[in-house]
Scaffold this motif. Structure first.
Motif, mmCIF file in Angstrom:
data_model
loop_
_atom_site.group_PDB
_atom_site.id
_atom_site.type_symbol
_atom_site.label_atom_id
_atom_site.label_comp_id
_atom_site.label_asym_id
_atom_site.label_seq_id
_atom_site.Cartn_x
_atom_site.Cartn_y
_atom_site.Cartn_z
ATOM 1 N N THR A 569 66.109 4.457 26.789
ATOM 2 C CA THR A 569 66.470 3.889 25.486
ATOM 3 C C THR A 569 67.898 3.367 25.530
ATOM 4 N N ASP A 570 68.149 2.330 24.748
ATOM 5 C CA ASP A 570 69.465 1.707 24.664
ATOM 6 C C ASP A 570 70.275 2.442 23.598
ATOM 7 N N ILE A 571 71.341 3.091 24.018
ATOM 8 C CA ILE A 571 72.177 3.848 23.073
ATOM 9 C C ILE A 571 73.582 3.245 23.017
ATOM 10 N N THR A 572 73.678 1.957 23.335
ATOM 11 C CA THR A 572 75.002 1.319 23.351
ATOM 12 C C THR A 572 75.676 1.439 21.991
ATOM 13 N N ASP A 573 74.946 1.078 20.937
ATOM 14 C CA ASP A 573 75.522 1.154 19.597
ATOM 15 C C ASP A 573 75.838 2.604 19.235
ATOM 16 N N LEU A 574 74.922 3.514 19.586
ATOM 17 C CA LEU A 574 75.146 4.924 19.292
ATOM 18 C C LEU A 574 76.360 5.444 20.053
ATOM 19 N N GLN A 575 76.492 5.016 21.317
ATOM 20 C CA GLN A 575 77.616 5.464 22.127
ATOM 21 C C GLN A 575 78.929 4.966 21.532
ATOM 22 N N ALA A 576 78.901 3.702 21.069
ATOM 23 C CA ALA A 576 80.104 3.126 20.476
ATOM 24 C C ALA A 576 80.486 3.862 19.197
ATOM 25 N N LYS A 577 79.464 4.219 18.408
ATOM 26 C CA LYS A 577 79.728 4.949 17.179
ATOM 27 C C LYS A 577 80.255 6.350 17.475
ATOM 28 N N GLU A 578 79.671 6.998 18.485
ATOM 29 C CA GLU A 578 80.153 8.327 18.846
ATOM 30 C C GLU A 578 81.574 8.263 19.381
ATOM 31 N N GLU A 579 81.840 7.228 20.167
ATOM 32 C CA GLU A 579 83.190 7.065 20.706
ATOM 33 C C GLU A 579 84.187 6.824 19.581
#
Length: 911
Positions: A569-579
């Motif tokens: 799964t693509d979690i790029t947006d989620l990763q950016a939000k978590e960061e």
């Protein structure tokens, strides 16, 4: 009896002589032979009449003995109290006490006494006659045959199942005596002693016919025992093939019956030796009879399927089986006679119980029970025939003699047929059930196929359009074909099947190797699936995307790992939000502790100017201190950069410059939020300030002021320099709690004395160094497994003043400091001997080490051991001292004793 002897001799000898004299001349040879025959016949009738009256057993020349029964020619004397021996019993006055037997076979039921038999044998020939006296019942304990005609005088011939085989008069399974009867009349006395059933069936044989009879007996025994052995091997093979508990129990039953018959037929001593054979012929009979019945009950419990057909009978079967199993061992502690009576009674009841259960199963429609009932009926009938033979209700014939062994053999045939019929019955039942299930399954398959056909297009459409990607990795670590279309969208158009999964993720170097190793561990299936699957890295950066990879192990029908279903799964947006969330939390922490953060920056800037870039130990200590302080403020990215600098093999001066550049970049990125300018941070803040304070103190001393005014001014100067410990520590407690959570430890971290005031700049810097010791206690001190200690580990940080000293204590209740590990590390580093090491204090040991960590793992949270060494060197550089106390499995305590200047102490007292 003398007249009987004379009569026999006169009839037989005188008349034969006279016939030859009178008729020898006048008549021919044929007529003379006919008259001889009539005379002999008449004399035989007279002899039989005389024998019926207790006459001697007459052996005539040419007379054949083929197992002649002599029971009615025997006189008996009951010697139950064992009063008389052979010398006394053979006296003439004792002969009148003997009673003439009225039966061919003598029986006394259960007997514990002794019995004397007396009979006479008259050899009318002129030569010694070799004959055999046989008792056709093997289970007599002692038989002693006495006669004055024996060459050994009053010593008897011995036989019986308690007599060693090589001491028996005749080496045969049945009690026999080989007799050499001289011409004339001779008296014989037979003494019988036994604790079981006393049954006497005495037969006389001549040697030739006895040898034939013995061979015939051996042949029958071999056939019957061979048949039992064949049935044993056959059923054992079936038990192993079917892995059936019922078959195994039946094999145990056959073994017990086989051994029982070995003892019961009197062949144990001949083939198994005297000790085993004698035991089998006596107590062993009771042992294996009870054990066989116990096996029979538990076999019936499974064979008749009692739990299903007769559930209320189950407890009775189990109880009876247990009673017989316990009764088997009664031979070792119960009197033989008592145990024999109990066994006979309980065996009768048990047989009736088994037969009744079989009949009930037949009535309830259980087909295999028919053979079962027939088998037990045959066994009971054969045992009943044996009983009838012993009590004299039926004559001794081939059938009655072999009834027990024949009945057991036929029973085994019928039970084997019953087992075979049971297998067929259960197979037919299962086939019928399978047929019904197949019909139902076929109907369900048709319904499912219709549903699948209807939904296949929908599923295919979902798989081709779902955002998550699905692929299966095989045991060769390559991706199988037929992965979903979305994998191309996530990983690019260049991916293809039969390619390593690590190549799909565009991993290189150590990351690729690590992933391949983790996948190989999953397929090796050595460790638990949950452990190996959890080790697979879950987040990967592919190009400008962050992808989460989650695996599910697929096993084949044999339970062997066959593949791993990967969900991508693509979690790029989620990763950016978590960061972004982490960044905001970091900034909030810094803003909430701005004073401490400014203090950290000032301390860092001062250290950058004083650290010696050519001293590796000093550089390592500086970087380690900076990393720990960054983590305190949540600056994980900054700590990662420092960790990377520690890993690189760069000149130390360049490492310092790289750190300073990274810190400046961090402040520049967040200047709009933190409003901190590196260039505006006051350098040597405390030094300048103290100089000013010193000048001001000198000025105050030169002024002519009242004592009260001077005291107030000096008190103000001291208070102006005071900072509380809590302000200096900043969010240390939050950082330690987070660290404990990350490494999975339950730790209670307590800070005592946060309100203690710190005046000395040196002591304030010492507090910064204390962070090393606290993190060491979390990572290395508190155990992962606490065993009998409280589950929650405790770390206490204390601050207090004592005797003009500022005291800092760090204490934990963990495993303590490993002396042996420190010695190994120091010995490897400097070659120190054990004696030299033992003479050093712990402080001296840590000072001698370049790297004092006893742990092999180095990561962002656990250091390289430079922390302890750095703390010791700093404390000693400002005139303080460090004390270390430790005890295995109790914990460790570091005590930093820091000096205070006279002015600082005065300020503290004034406050």
């Amino acid at each position: 009896m003398s007249w009987c002897k004379a009569l026999q001799q006169k009839i037989y000898l005188r008349w034969l002589a006279r016939i030859d004299e009178v008729l020898g001349v006048t008549m021919g040879l044929g007529v003379r032979q006919c008259i001889k025959f009539l005379v002999v016949a008449w004399s035989s009738i007279a002899i039989l009449a005389a024998e019926a009256a207790g006459a001697p057993i007459v052996l005539n020349p040419g007379q054949e003995l083929k197992g002649s029964v002599i029971g009615k020619m025997v006189r008996t004397f009951d010697n139950s109290e064992h009063k008389f021996d052979f010398t006394e019993i053979s006296r003439d006055q004792r002969l009148d006490a003997f009673k003439l037997s009225d039966s061919d076979f003598f029986r006394m039921g259960m007997s514990t006494g002794s019995l004397w038999l007396h009979f006479q044998i008259q050899n009318n020939g002129s030569e010694t006659r070799d004959i055999v006296l046989e008792n056709r019942y093997p289970n007599i304990d002692w038989l002693q045959l006495y006669s004055s005609s024996f060459k050994n005088g009053n010593l008897p011939l011995l036989n019986g199942d308690l007599v060693p085989f090589d001491m028996r008069s005749c080496e045969f399974r049945l009690p026999c005596f080989e007799l050499a009867v001289p011409p004339g009349s001779h008296d014989y006395y037979l003494r019988i002693d036994t604790e079981g059933s006393m049954y006497l069936a005495l037969h006389l044989w001549d040697r030739e016919h006895f040898d034939r009879y013995e061979r015939h007996d051996h042949l029958i025994m071999g056939v019957l025992f061979g048949f039992i052995m064949v049935m044993l091997a056959y059923n054992f093979f079936l038990a192993v093939s079917f892995l059936s508990r019922t078959y195994y129990i039946y094999v145990g039953y056959i073994i017990c019956v086989l051994i029982y018959n070995v003892g019961g037929q009197g062949i144990g001593a001949e083939f198994l030796g005297d000790d085993i054979g004698i035991w089998l012929g006596n107590k062993g009979l009771l042992f294996f009879a009870n054990l066989a019945m116990s096996f029979g009950l538990f076999f019936s419990l499974g064979f008749l399927n009692i739990s299903a057909h007769m559930p209320r009978w189950k407890w009775a079967f189990q109880l009876w089986g247990a009673i017989f199993a316990v009764s088997a061992f009664g031979v070792f502690f119960l009197p033989y006679h008592t145990h024999l009576k109990f066994t006979n009674f309980s065996m009768s009841l048990g047989s009736i119980f088994l037969l009744t259960a079989g009949c009930v199963a037949c009535i309830r429609g259980y087909r295999p029970a028919y053979f079962y009932v027939l088998a037990w009926s045959v066994l009971i009938a054969s045992n009943f025939i044996v009983v009838l033979k012993i009590v004299g209700a039926v004559p001794l014939t081939f059938l009655t003699h072999w009834a027990s062994l024949l009945g057991g053999s036929i029973e085994m045939i019928l039970l084997s047929l019953a087992l075979g019929d049971r297998v067929k019955f259960l197979k037919a039942k299962d086939e019928e059930k399978i047929r019904q299930l197949n019909d139902e399954l076929r109907k369900h398959i048709d319904d499912v196929e219709a549903i699948v056909e209807e939904r296949t297009d929908t599923i295919r459409s979902i798989l081709n359009n779902v955002k998550a990607g699905f692929a299966i990795v095989s045991s060769d670590l390559k991706v199988k074909k037929d992965f979903t279309q979305s994998c191309y969208n996530l990983l690019g158009e260049d991916i293809s099947p039969e390619t390593y999964f690590s190549d799909w993720l565009q991993l290189t170097g150590l990351q690729k190797v690590n992933l391949d190793v983790m996948l190989e561990q999953v397929f090796s299936d050595i460790m638990p699936e949950e452990v190996t699957m959890a080790q697979i890295p879950s987040v990967h950066r592919v190009g400008d995307r962050y992808l989460r990879v989650e695996g599910a192990l697929i096993r084949n029908s044999k339970g062997v790992p066959d593949g791993i279903l990967m969900t991508i799964t693509d979690i790029t947006d989620l990763q950016a939000k978590e960061e972004e969330t982490r960044r905001q939390q970091m900034l909030l922490k810094i803003i909430g502790n701005m004073e401490s953060f400014n203090s950290f920056l000032k301390f860092t800037k001062q250290q950058l100017k004083t650290v010696d870039g050519n001293n590796p130990r000093e550089v390592k200590g500086f970087l380690h201190t900076m990393k720990g302080n960054c983590l305190v403020f949540g600056m994980k990215a900054m700590a990662d950069d420092i960790h990377g600098l520690e890993e690189q093999d760069l000149p130390k001066a360049e490492t310092i410059e790289a750190f300073e550049k990274s810190l400046k970049a961090f402040l520049l990125r967040h200047q709009s939020t933190l409003h901190v300018d590196w260039n505006e941070i006051e350098e040597e803040h405390y030094i300048v300030k103290k100089t000013k304070f010193g000048q001001l103190e000198g000025l105050l001393n030169s002024l002519k002021l009242s004592a009260e005014s001077k005291a107030k001014l000096f008190h103000w100067l001291r208070r102006a320099q005071v900072r509380q410990v809590g302000k200096i520590l900043g969010p240390l407690k939050d950082d330690i709690d987070l660290l404990a959570q990350r490494i999975g430890k339950d730790i209670q971290f307590n800070i005592h004395g946060e309100g203690v005031e710190v005046i000395s700049a040196d002591n304030e810097q010492a507090i910064k160094y204390v962070i090393h010791l606290i993190r060491n206690a979390v990572i290395h001190g508190i155990e992962d497994e606490r065993q009998d200690k409280p589950k929650t580990g405790t770390i206490d940080l204390r601050f207090f003043a004592e005797n003009h000293c500022f005291i800092i204590e760090i204490e934990d209740d963990g495993k303590g400091i490993g002396h042996e590990e420190l010695y190994n590390k120091l010995a490897a580093q400097s070659g120190i001997s054990r004696e030299q090491f033992e003479s050093l204090t712990l402080v001296e040991v840590f000072k001698s080490l370049d790297s004092a960590s006893t742990e092999d793992t180095v990561d962002l949270y656990s250091g390289r051991g430079v922390g302890v060494s750095a703390v010791i060197h700093y404390v000693e550089s400002i005139g303080g001292e460090v004390e270390i106390e430790t005890k295995p499995r109790v914990g460790a305590m570091f005590r930093l004793r820091l000096p205070e200047t006279q002015q600082a102490a005065a300020g503290r007292v004034s406050a």
